[in-house]
Design a protein around this motif. Structure first.
Motif, PDB file in Angstrom:
ATOM      1  N   GLN A  44      10.193  31.567   1.350  1.00  0.00           N
ATOM      2  CA  GLN A  44      10.611  31.286   0.052  1.00  0.00           C
ATOM      3  C   GLN A  44       9.653  30.043  -0.233  1.00  0.00           C
ATOM      4  OE1 GLN A  44      14.552  30.725   0.414  1.00  0.00           O
ATOM      5  NE2 GLN A  44      15.251  32.519   0.048  1.00  0.00           N
ATOM      6  N   ARG A  45       9.175  29.101   0.583  1.00  0.00           N
ATOM      7  CA  ARG A  45       8.516  27.850   0.449  1.00  0.00           C
ATOM      8  C   ARG A  45       7.248  27.984   0.686  1.00  0.00           C
ATOM      9  NH1 ARG A  45      12.981  24.723   3.951  1.00  0.00           N
ATOM     10  NH2 ARG A  45      14.885  24.926   2.886  1.00  0.00           N
ATOM     11  N   ALA A  46       6.387  29.153   0.744  1.00  0.00           N
ATOM     12  CA  ALA A  46       5.176  29.233   1.017  1.00  0.00           C
ATOM     13  C   ALA A  46       4.202  28.347  -0.010  1.00  0.00           C
ATOM     14  CB  ALA A  46       4.643  30.723   1.002  1.00  0.00           C
ATOM     15  N   ASN A  47       4.753  28.278  -1.213  1.00  0.00           N
ATOM     16  CA  ASN A  47       3.593  27.687  -2.078  1.00  0.00           C
ATOM     17  C   ASN A  47       4.223  26.467  -2.989  1.00  0.00           C
ATOM     18  OD1 ASN A  47       1.744  29.874  -2.078  1.00  0.00           O
ATOM     19  ND2 ASN A  47       2.976  31.171  -3.481  1.00  0.00           N
ATOM     20  N   ARG A  48       5.242  25.892  -2.039  1.00  0.00           N
ATOM     21  CA  ARG A  48       5.888  24.653  -2.410  1.00  0.00           C
ATOM     22  C   ARG A  48       5.960  23.638  -1.579  1.00  0.00           C
ATOM     23  NH1 ARG A  48      10.558  28.210  -5.320  1.00  0.00           N
ATOM     24  NH2 ARG A  48      11.159  28.344  -3.316  1.00  0.00           N
ATOM     25  N   HIS A  49       5.978  22.632  -1.575  1.00  0.00           N
ATOM     26  CA  HIS A  49       5.877  21.541  -0.803  1.00  0.00           C
ATOM     27  C   HIS A  49       6.906  20.219  -0.820  1.00  0.00           C
ATOM     28  CE1 HIS A  49       1.713  23.226  -0.473  1.00  0.00           C
ATOM     29  NE2 HIS A  49       2.043  23.146   0.799  1.00  0.00           N
ATOM     30  N   ARG A  50       7.207  19.659   0.252  1.00  0.00           N
ATOM     31  CA  ARG A  50       7.744  18.332   0.227  1.00  0.00           C
ATOM     32  C   ARG A  50       6.718  17.301   0.280  1.00  0.00           C
ATOM     33  NH1 ARG A  50      10.628  18.725   5.534  1.00  0.00           N
ATOM     34  NH2 ARG A  50       8.711  19.968   5.845  1.00  0.00           N
ATOM     35  N   PHE A  51       6.771  16.057  -0.020  1.00  0.00           N
ATOM     36  CA  PHE A  51       6.161  14.782   0.171  1.00  0.00           C
ATOM     37  C   PHE A  51       6.773  13.739   0.946  1.00  0.00           C
ATOM     38  CE2 PHE A  51       4.036  17.457  -2.893  1.00  0.00           C
ATOM     39  CZ  PHE A  51       2.661  17.406  -2.542  1.00  0.00           C
ATOM     40  N   LEU A  52       6.181  13.200   1.678  1.00  0.00           N
ATOM     41  CA  LEU A  52       6.572  12.090   2.378  1.00  0.00           C
ATOM     42  C   LEU A  52       5.705  10.821   1.872  1.00  0.00           C
ATOM     43  CD1 LEU A  52       8.087  10.405   4.693  1.00  0.00           C
ATOM     44  CD2 LEU A  52       6.225  10.909   6.019  1.00  0.00           C
ATOM     45  N   VAL A  53       6.475   9.910   1.285  1.00  0.00           N
ATOM     46  CA  VAL A  53       5.805   8.767   0.655  1.00  0.00           C
ATOM     47  C   VAL A  53       6.063   7.468   1.484  1.00  0.00           C
ATOM     48  CG1 VAL A  53       5.524   7.166  -1.652  1.00  0.00           C
ATOM     49  CG2 VAL A  53       5.916   9.838  -1.559  1.00  0.00           C
ATOM     50  N   ARG A 103       0.786  -1.417  -0.045  1.00  0.00           N
ATOM     51  CA  ARG A 103      -0.104   0.085  -0.034  1.00  0.00           C
ATOM     52  C   ARG A 103       0.876   1.150  -0.007  1.00  0.00           C
ATOM     53  NH1 ARG A 103      -4.715   0.800   4.546  1.00  0.00           N
ATOM     54  NH2 ARG A 103      -6.240   2.292   3.278  1.00  0.00           N
ATOM     55  N   ILE A 104       0.553   2.176  -0.690  1.00  0.00           N
ATOM     56  CA  ILE A 104       1.401   3.570  -0.942  1.00  0.00           C
ATOM     57  C   ILE A 104       0.414   4.671  -0.086  1.00  0.00           C
ATOM     58  CG2 ILE A 104       2.416   5.304  -2.577  1.00  0.00           C
ATOM     59  CD1 ILE A 104       3.816   2.247  -2.284  1.00  0.00           C
ATOM     60  N   LEU A 105       1.008   5.261   0.753  1.00  0.00           N
ATOM     61  CA  LEU A 105       0.488   6.385   1.552  1.00  0.00           C
ATOM     62  C   LEU A 105       1.313   7.560   1.366  1.00  0.00           C
ATOM     63  CD1 LEU A 105      -0.181   4.688   4.930  1.00  0.00           C
ATOM     64  CD2 LEU A 105      -1.902   4.859   2.984  1.00  0.00           C
ATOM     65  N   ILE A 106       0.558   8.934   1.125  1.00  0.00           N
ATOM     66  CA  ILE A 106       1.437   9.924   0.749  1.00  0.00           C
ATOM     67  C   ILE A 106       0.885  11.324   1.770  1.00  0.00           C
ATOM     68  CG2 ILE A 106       1.669  11.671  -1.194  1.00  0.00           C
ATOM     69  CD1 ILE A 106       0.880   9.363  -3.042  1.00  0.00           C
ATOM     70  N   LYS A 107       1.980  11.888   2.189  1.00  0.00           N
ATOM     71  CA  LYS A 107       1.604  12.999   2.968  1.00  0.00           C
ATOM     72  C   LYS A 107       2.407  14.430   2.573  1.00  0.00           C
ATOM     73  CE  LYS A 107       1.396  14.923   7.686  1.00  0.00           C
ATOM     74  NZ  LYS A 107       1.998  16.389   7.550  1.00  0.00           N
ATOM     75  N   ARG A 108       1.391  15.435   2.506  1.00  0.00           N
ATOM     76  CA  ARG A 108       2.039  16.634   1.776  1.00  0.00           C
ATOM     77  C   ARG A 108       2.662  17.293   3.281  1.00  0.00           C
ATOM     78  NH1 ARG A 108      -2.231  20.289  -0.611  1.00  0.00           N
ATOM     79  NH2 ARG A 108      -1.473  19.428  -2.414  1.00  0.00           N
ATOM     80  N   LEU A 109       3.963  17.562   3.264  1.00  0.00           N
ATOM     81  CA  LEU A 109       4.571  17.940   4.461  1.00  0.00           C
ATOM     82  C   LEU A 109       4.585  19.293   4.622  1.00  0.00           C
ATOM     83  CD1 LEU A 109       7.895  15.781   4.451  1.00  0.00           C
ATOM     84  CD2 LEU A 109       5.714  15.437   5.823  1.00  0.00           C
ATOM     85  N   HIS A 165      18.918  16.361   5.099  1.00  0.00           N
ATOM     86  CA  HIS A 165      19.127  17.803   4.521  1.00  0.00           C
ATOM     87  C   HIS A 165      17.354  18.440   4.148  1.00  0.00           C
ATOM     88  CE1 HIS A 165      18.446  15.102   1.119  1.00  0.00           C
ATOM     89  NE2 HIS A 165      18.296  16.022   0.365  1.00  0.00           N
ATOM     90  N   LEU A 166      16.470  17.193   4.038  1.00  0.00           N
ATOM     91  CA  LEU A 166      15.084  18.024   3.545  1.00  0.00           C
ATOM     92  C   LEU A 166      14.203  18.195   5.015  1.00  0.00           C
ATOM     93  CD1 LEU A 166      14.109  15.629   0.798  1.00  0.00           C
ATOM     94  CD2 LEU A 166      14.862  17.991   0.670  1.00  0.00           C
ATOM     95  N   MET A 167      14.882  17.875   6.254  1.00  0.00           N
ATOM     96  CA  MET A 167      14.103  17.625   7.515  1.00  0.00           C
ATOM     97  C   MET A 167      14.563  18.857   8.482  1.00  0.00           C
ATOM     98  SD  MET A 167      11.444  15.568   7.163  1.00  0.00           S
ATOM     99  CE  MET A 167      10.876  14.043   6.356  1.00  0.00           C
ATOM    100  N   GLN A 168      15.308  19.909   8.136  1.00  0.00           N
ATOM    101  CA  GLN A 168      15.880  20.631   9.010  1.00  0.00           C
ATOM    102  C   GLN A 168      14.987  21.698   9.271  1.00  0.00           C
ATOM    103  OE1 GLN A 168      18.872  20.197  10.475  1.00  0.00           O
ATOM    104  NE2 GLN A 168      18.550  18.156   9.317  1.00  0.00           N
ATOM    105  N   GLU A 196      11.842  21.230  -5.062  1.00  0.00           N
ATOM    106  CA  GLU A 196      11.727  21.438  -6.407  1.00  0.00           C
ATOM    107  C   GLU A 196      11.752  20.351  -7.116  1.00  0.00           C
ATOM    108  OE1 GLU A 196      11.970  24.609  -7.198  1.00  0.00           O
ATOM    109  OE2 GLU A 196      12.005  25.640  -5.570  1.00  0.00           O
ATOM    110  N   GLU A 197      11.608  19.076  -6.844  1.00  0.00           N
ATOM    111  CA  GLU A 197      11.788  18.133  -7.205  1.00  0.00           C
ATOM    112  C   GLU A 197      10.431  17.560  -8.601  1.00  0.00           C
ATOM    113  OE1 GLU A 197      12.908  14.769  -5.012  1.00  0.00           O
ATOM    114  OE2 GLU A 197      14.473  15.647  -4.286  1.00  0.00           O
ATOM    115  N   PRO A 198      10.797  17.130  -9.667  1.00  0.00           N
ATOM    116  CA  PRO A 198       9.407  16.611 -10.207  1.00  0.00           C
ATOM    117  C   PRO A 198       8.568  15.744  -9.550  1.00  0.00           C
ATOM    118  CG  PRO A 198      11.591  16.236 -11.612  1.00  0.00           C
ATOM    119  CD  PRO A 198      11.861  16.522 -10.158  1.00  0.00           C
ATOM    120  N   LEU A 199       8.931  15.110  -8.505  1.00  0.00           N
ATOM    121  CA  LEU A 199       7.970  14.161  -7.927  1.00  0.00           C
ATOM    122  C   LEU A 199       7.021  14.894  -7.232  1.00  0.00           C
ATOM    123  CD1 LEU A 199       7.048  11.351  -6.917  1.00  0.00           C
ATOM    124  CD2 LEU A 199       8.766  11.242  -5.112  1.00  0.00           C
ATOM    125  N   SER A 200       7.458  15.920  -6.557  1.00  0.00           N
ATOM    126  CA  SER A 200       6.730  16.814  -5.620  1.00  0.00           C
ATOM    127  C   SER A 200       5.596  17.593  -6.688  1.00  0.00           C
ATOM    128  CB  SER A 200       7.342  18.104  -4.931  1.00  0.00           C
ATOM    129  OG  SER A 200       8.242  17.338  -3.960  1.00  0.00           O
TER     130      SER A 200
END
Length: 434
Positions: free
Chosen positions: A121-130, A17-23, A109-112, A146-150
């Motif tokens: 700067q990141r107001a409208n951008r997100h990381r995703f935890l999969v 099963r694949i679960l995704i969270k917008r961080l 480096h993505l979790m600081q 900035e990654e294509p996956l996001s």
């Protein structure tokens, strides 16, 4: 890398099963990762044994280790051995911590924690935890801002291509039939089989006759290839199977984790049980919270629970059978109750059956089935306190001429007419209409 690439890697590494969270910005190594307020999250994310971790300003705390592995884009994995889930039942809230320490593959480096400038700067951008989830472990991957996956995941959410579940998660549906569809198809096959002779699977997976009267559940499980091994994992994918005849359903059978019951079963049975025959001892009498049982001289208590707020106020409490001296003779602490509850009752399918009595009983399953979804701990504890769920043991010891042989079955049961009190959603299905 796009979502299809990552999910293919996770599925090939054992994920079911694949679960995704917008961080959010606050999902970081300092403030931990917020997993939502829905009780279902501690069911869909597999964890180890739950244990009490004291009390905070949010109320009682329970923790459990996670068997979590970070995975990279080539399929390499490394365990994050300090990962754990933190559960605040009264808030309610669930968080994940310890997911970076001692793991070179972890995305530190993505979790600081972000600076004020970075937040802007990141107001409208997100990381995703999969998370790629199996029955016993979790694969984890985090995408950058900035990654294509996001971007791929952002678009999938905007286009409603992912199903929202458990407050803050989305689920990527694996191509093909859902587990519910597979379950119903199998049950239609069982229903159309007609009468089935009472049976069970042995340890080798072979069908053998079953002569005792309680054979309906074993017979149903045998049709699904399930051996009666006492395992608390779901029976069929993420579904628990329960056979019922329209009267009473056994919800779970956890062994006590505290009390003199654990010290010497024979002494326990001689003290609180009955003996109608010289070669048999029994403990089989219904107990409900707050009521003295004249047969056993024991009273069931739900200590550390506030019925007004329906909250746990003392994490060291639990469901305890006590004698007249106040001694706990058998009990289930809250961490034990939560642990069993989270493993057993994510999705439950209740299958109606009828019986034709013979030398070996014959069972017909269906056509009525009921799917139960959306249990919560507060519903469960309230049902215990109000005796909707009651303790109905079937414990005995028999003397075979040389030794006493024990049979333990600590049953928690509910009347079928009250089953709706345990679930947010019930779906009644007639298999003959499909």
């Amino acid at each position: 890398m796009k979502i299809n690439d990552l999910t293919e890697i996770m599925f090939s590494n054992g994920a079911h099963r694949i679960l995704i969270k917008r961080l959010a910005n606050n999902d970081n190594s300092k403030q931990q990762i917020y997993l939502g307020s829905d009780f279902d999250v501690i069911k869909i994310i597999p964890s180890g044994d739950m244990y009490s971790a004291g009390v905070s300003k949010k109320g009682p705390i329970f923790k459990a280790p996670l068997n979590l592995f970070w995975i990279d884009s080539t399929g390499n994995t490394e365990q994050a051995k300090n990962s754990q889930i933190i559960f605040y039942p009264n808030y309610p809230e669930t968080r994940m911590s310890g997911f970076l320490k001692g793991c070179s593959l972890s995305p530190s480096h993505l979790m600081q924690p972000p600076t004020p400038q970075q937040r802007q700067q990141r107001a409208n951008r997100h990381r995703f935890l999969v998370l790629g989830v199996s029955h016993k472990s979790i694969l984890a991957f985090c995408s950058g801002w900035e990654e294509p996956l996001s971007e791929d995941l952002d678009n999938a959410i905007k286009n409603e291509e992912l199903k929202k579940i458990a407050t803050v998660f989305y689920e990527y549906a694996k191509p093909g039939k859902s587990t519910q569809q597979k379950l119903i198809e199998k049950l239609i096959s069982v229903y159309k089989s007609g009468e089935i002779e009472s049976c069970r699977l042995n340890k080798q997976g072979a069908i053998q006759p079953y002569t005792a009267l309680n054979g309906a559940g074993y017979t149903l499980e045998a049709q699904f290839g399930i051996t009666p091994n006492g395992c608390s994992d779901p029976d069929f994918f993420d579904w628990e199977l329960k056979a019922h005849s329209g009267s009473v359903v056994t919800l779970m059978t956890p062994e006590p984790d505290i009390g003199t019951y654990l010290d010497d079963l024979e002494t326990f049975l001689r003290t609180y049980g009955t003996s109608r025959k010289a070669d048999r001892l029994d403990f089989a009498s219904r107990h409900i919270v707050g009521s003295f049982n004249t047969k056993t001289a024991l009273t069931m208590h739900l200590d550390g629970y506030d019925p007004a707020s329906k909250e746990i106020i003392d994490p060291s409490g639990g469901l305890f059978l006590k004698n007249n001296s106040g001694e706990i003779v058998a009990g289930w602490r809250f961490d034990k109750i939560i642990d069993h509850w989270k493993k057993k009752h994510s999705n439950t399918c209740f299958v109606f059956y009828t019986t034709r009595k013979s030398v070996l009983n014959y069972y017909s399953f269906g056509p009525q089935i009921t799917l139960g979804k959306g249990t919560s701990l507060d519903r469960f504890l309230d049902a215990l306190y109000t005796s909707v769920i009651y303790y109905d043991p079937g414990i005995n010891m028999k003397f075979n001429g040389q030794t006493w042989k024990p049979k333990k079955r600590n049953q928690f049961r509910v009347k079928w007419k009250n089953i709706s009190m345990l679930y947010k959603h019930l779906q009644h299905i007639d298999l003959s209409d499909i």
